[in-house]
Motif scaffolding. Structure first.
Motif, mmCIF file in Angstrom:
data_model
loop_
_atom_site.group_PDB
_atom_site.id
_atom_site.type_symbol
_atom_site.label_atom_id
_atom_site.label_comp_id
_atom_site.label_asym_id
_atom_site.label_seq_id
_atom_site.Cartn_x
_atom_site.Cartn_y
_atom_site.Cartn_z
ATOM 1 N N LYS B 66 -21.411 -20.922 -28.726
ATOM 2 C CA LYS B 66 -21.138 -21.047 -27.573
ATOM 3 C C LYS B 66 -22.319 -20.676 -26.639
ATOM 4 O O LYS B 66 -22.726 -19.610 -26.870
ATOM 5 C CB LYS B 66 -19.873 -20.578 -27.052
ATOM 6 C CG LYS B 66 -18.551 -21.322 -27.297
ATOM 7 C CD LYS B 66 -17.225 -20.708 -26.908
ATOM 8 C CE LYS B 66 -16.047 -21.351 -27.364
ATOM 9 N NZ LYS B 66 -14.796 -20.683 -26.753
ATOM 10 N N GLN B 67 -22.427 -21.464 -25.553
ATOM 11 C CA GLN B 67 -23.525 -20.797 -24.727
ATOM 12 C C GLN B 67 -22.869 -20.375 -23.510
ATOM 13 O O GLN B 67 -22.014 -20.950 -23.016
ATOM 14 C CB GLN B 67 -24.315 -22.299 -24.464
ATOM 15 C CG GLN B 67 -24.999 -23.118 -25.475
ATOM 16 C CD GLN B 67 -25.729 -22.336 -26.349
ATOM 17 O OE1 GLN B 67 -26.629 -21.478 -26.090
ATOM 18 N NE2 GLN B 67 -25.383 -22.601 -27.790
ATOM 19 N N GLY B 68 -23.503 -19.360 -22.956
ATOM 20 C CA GLY B 68 -23.059 -18.542 -21.753
ATOM 21 C C GLY B 68 -24.138 -19.104 -20.792
ATOM 22 O O GLY B 68 -24.254 -20.169 -20.455
ATOM 23 N N GLU B 69 -24.702 -18.023 -20.118
ATOM 24 C CA GLU B 69 -25.330 -18.489 -19.157
ATOM 25 C C GLU B 69 -26.763 -19.257 -19.663
ATOM 26 O O GLU B 69 -27.213 -19.058 -20.526
ATOM 27 C CB GLU B 69 -26.099 -17.042 -18.240
ATOM 28 C CG GLU B 69 -25.217 -16.340 -17.610
ATOM 29 C CD GLU B 69 -24.813 -17.137 -16.223
ATOM 30 O OE1 GLU B 69 -25.372 -17.843 -15.769
ATOM 31 O OE2 GLU B 69 -23.301 -16.382 -15.379
ATOM 32 N N MET B 70 -27.236 -20.152 -18.637
ATOM 33 C CA MET B 70 -28.244 -21.008 -19.311
ATOM 34 C C MET B 70 -29.351 -21.431 -17.971
ATOM 35 O O MET B 70 -28.952 -21.429 -16.928
ATOM 36 C CB MET B 70 -27.707 -22.225 -19.766
ATOM 37 C CG MET B 70 -28.604 -23.011 -20.736
ATOM 38 S SD MET B 70 -27.796 -24.778 -21.058
ATOM 39 C CE MET B 70 -26.691 -24.160 -22.384
ATOM 40 N N MET B 71 -30.468 -21.298 -18.328
ATOM 41 C CA MET B 71 -31.513 -21.727 -17.517
ATOM 42 C C MET B 71 -32.417 -22.664 -18.157
ATOM 43 O O MET B 71 -32.909 -22.852 -19.111
ATOM 44 C CB MET B 71 -32.439 -20.523 -17.140
ATOM 45 C CG MET B 71 -33.673 -20.794 -16.589
ATOM 46 S SD MET B 71 -33.680 -21.365 -14.775
ATOM 47 C CE MET B 71 -33.276 -19.601 -14.259
ATOM 48 N N ILE B 72 -32.591 -23.893 -17.434
ATOM 49 C CA ILE B 72 -33.423 -25.053 -17.753
ATOM 50 C C ILE B 72 -34.650 -25.150 -16.987
ATOM 51 O O ILE B 72 -34.571 -25.508 -16.010
ATOM 52 C CB ILE B 72 -32.642 -26.352 -17.745
ATOM 53 C CG1 ILE B 72 -31.101 -26.063 -18.832
ATOM 54 C CG2 ILE B 72 -33.324 -27.509 -18.653
ATOM 55 C CD1 ILE B 72 -30.372 -27.198 -18.794
ATOM 56 N N LEU B 73 -35.980 -25.303 -17.708
ATOM 57 C CA LEU B 73 -37.282 -25.361 -17.065
ATOM 58 C C LEU B 73 -37.600 -26.969 -17.480
ATOM 59 O O LEU B 73 -37.874 -27.104 -18.668
ATOM 60 C CB LEU B 73 -38.200 -24.375 -17.491
ATOM 61 C CG LEU B 73 -37.562 -22.821 -16.749
ATOM 62 C CD1 LEU B 73 -38.723 -22.074 -17.665
ATOM 63 C CD2 LEU B 73 -37.927 -22.921 -15.219
ATOM 64 N N GLU B 74 -38.026 -27.794 -16.455
ATOM 65 C CA GLU B 74 -38.093 -29.194 -17.080
ATOM 66 C C GLU B 74 -39.492 -29.585 -16.493
ATOM 67 O O GLU B 74 -39.797 -29.258 -15.337
ATOM 68 C CB GLU B 74 -36.893 -29.993 -16.623
ATOM 69 C CG GLU B 74 -36.873 -31.374 -17.175
ATOM 70 C CD GLU B 74 -35.706 -32.078 -16.429
ATOM 71 O OE1 GLU B 74 -34.598 -31.536 -15.884
ATOM 72 O OE2 GLU B 74 -35.640 -33.617 -16.629
ATOM 73 N N ALA B 75 -40.298 -30.141 -17.410
ATOM 74 C CA ALA B 75 -41.722 -30.562 -17.047
ATOM 75 C C ALA B 75 -41.525 -32.070 -17.684
ATOM 76 O O ALA B 75 -42.114 -32.265 -18.871
ATOM 77 C CB ALA B 75 -42.774 -29.720 -17.582
ATOM 78 N N GLY B 76 -41.324 -33.116 -16.759
ATOM 79 C CA GLY B 76 -41.396 -34.689 -17.134
ATOM 80 C C GLY B 76 -40.514 -34.713 -18.630
ATOM 81 O O GLY B 76 -39.206 -34.559 -18.349
ATOM 82 N N ASP B 77 -41.287 -35.087 -19.697
ATOM 83 C CA ASP B 77 -40.264 -35.574 -20.796
ATOM 84 C C ASP B 77 -40.024 -34.173 -21.755
ATOM 85 O O ASP B 77 -39.788 -34.329 -22.972
ATOM 86 C CB ASP B 77 -40.714 -36.661 -21.661
ATOM 87 C CG ASP B 77 -42.072 -36.518 -22.038
ATOM 88 O OD1 ASP B 77 -42.685 -35.172 -21.985
ATOM 89 O OD2 ASP B 77 -42.838 -37.096 -22.721
ATOM 90 N N THR B 78 -40.333 -32.802 -21.302
ATOM 91 C CA THR B 78 -40.264 -31.730 -21.886
ATOM 92 C C THR B 78 -39.518 -30.590 -21.163
ATOM 93 O O THR B 78 -39.501 -30.647 -20.191
ATOM 94 C CB THR B 78 -41.720 -31.184 -22.206
ATOM 95 O OG1 THR B 78 -42.460 -32.020 -22.714
ATOM 96 C CG2 THR B 78 -41.614 -29.769 -23.068
ATOM 97 N N ALA B 79 -38.398 -30.082 -22.073
ATOM 98 C CA ALA B 79 -37.595 -29.219 -21.175
ATOM 99 C C ALA B 79 -37.286 -27.905 -22.083
ATOM 100 O O ALA B 79 -37.585 -27.902 -23.340
ATOM 101 C CB ALA B 79 -36.266 -29.790 -20.996
ATOM 102 N N LEU B 80 -37.454 -26.641 -21.624
ATOM 103 C CA LEU B 80 -37.153 -25.470 -22.169
ATOM 104 C C LEU B 80 -35.866 -24.780 -21.782
ATOM 105 O O LEU B 80 -35.846 -24.610 -20.470
ATOM 106 C CB LEU B 80 -38.450 -24.382 -21.996
ATOM 107 C CG LEU B 80 -38.040 -23.128 -22.318
ATOM 108 C CD1 LEU B 80 -37.998 -23.104 -23.793
ATOM 109 C CD2 LEU B 80 -39.225 -22.057 -21.823
ATOM 110 N N VAL B 81 -35.026 -24.801 -22.865
ATOM 111 C CA VAL B 81 -33.767 -24.211 -22.108
ATOM 112 C C VAL B 81 -33.851 -22.626 -22.827
ATOM 113 O O VAL B 81 -33.962 -22.425 -24.147
ATOM 114 C CB VAL B 81 -32.500 -24.837 -23.142
ATOM 115 C CG1 VAL B 81 -31.318 -24.290 -22.484
ATOM 116 C CG2 VAL B 81 -32.716 -26.351 -22.676
#
Lengths: 132, 132
Positions: B66-81
């Motif tokens: 399961k995932q708790g807190e999450m932060m998503i950084l998005e740069a066009g067609d690339t994302a870092l979760v």
């Protein structure tokens, strides 16, 4: 053999130290994201360039980033760099950590050049911080 | 609005719980990388599929991520979760942490679908571990 990304990151660190941000921008994608500090991101080269000028001023124009241990995970034209990032400066810094576990995402363009798409020196420390 | 990647990751977590790895593989790029454990990676869908079967067996076929807190950084067609990943299982686990700060890199394909390119539930903990 050393991964070519290590050399690229060394060049970027030197450009940051020398405040040669025009040169530094050659290593970012057009739509790159930089985490300036927890809660603040810069989107795209123009904002990232400005952010680096502000970061340099914040650190009394004496910032010197270096990478320690590094781990590179590569999937085709995408790479995740996990890196111990060490910051030195003349400023006595208490707000932000000068020893970080950074996460950098690089993308290989059609010319085969690695460009930074996501520059997050704060790594997983951002988890739990309000949306940015 | 919730980021669409959150729903995708929920679907993947459910597929892992249900051991529906054929379905799970729909959410990985062909050349994806999975960090199986510190020091071991699986490259490409076939290896990743096998690794998930082994991971499920290791956790007595009772793993539930399961995932708790999450932060998503998005740069066009690339994302870092960046995500707090919580693992539950019937196995009394002492070797690997069941609470992790994960780093997942997703890429958007030409159909606009997000696919996981780099699946590293160990996050920056890998720094300093010998090359993998």
């Amino acid at each position: 053999m050393e991964h070519e990304l290590k050399e690229i990151i060394r060049k970027c660190d030197l450009a940051i130290k020398q405040e040669d941000f025009d040169f530094l921008m050659n290593y970012y994608t057009e739509d790159a994201v930089l985490v300036v500090k927890p809660g603040m991101v810069a989107n795209g080269k123009a904002e990232i360039n400005k952010a680096f000028i502000a970061i340099a001023a914040y650190f009394k124009n004496s910032i010197e980033p270096k990478q320690g241990e590094m781990m590179i995970l590569e999937a085709g034209d995408t790479a995740l760099v996990l890196s111990q990032t060490l910051l030195a400066s003349d400023k006595e810094e208490t707000t932000y950590s000068m020893e970080r576990k950074a996460t950098y995402v690089f993308r290989k363009n059609t010319e085969g050049e690695w460009l930074c798409a996501i520059d997050n020196s704060y790594g997983t420390e951002l988890i739990g911080i309000d949306k940015i």
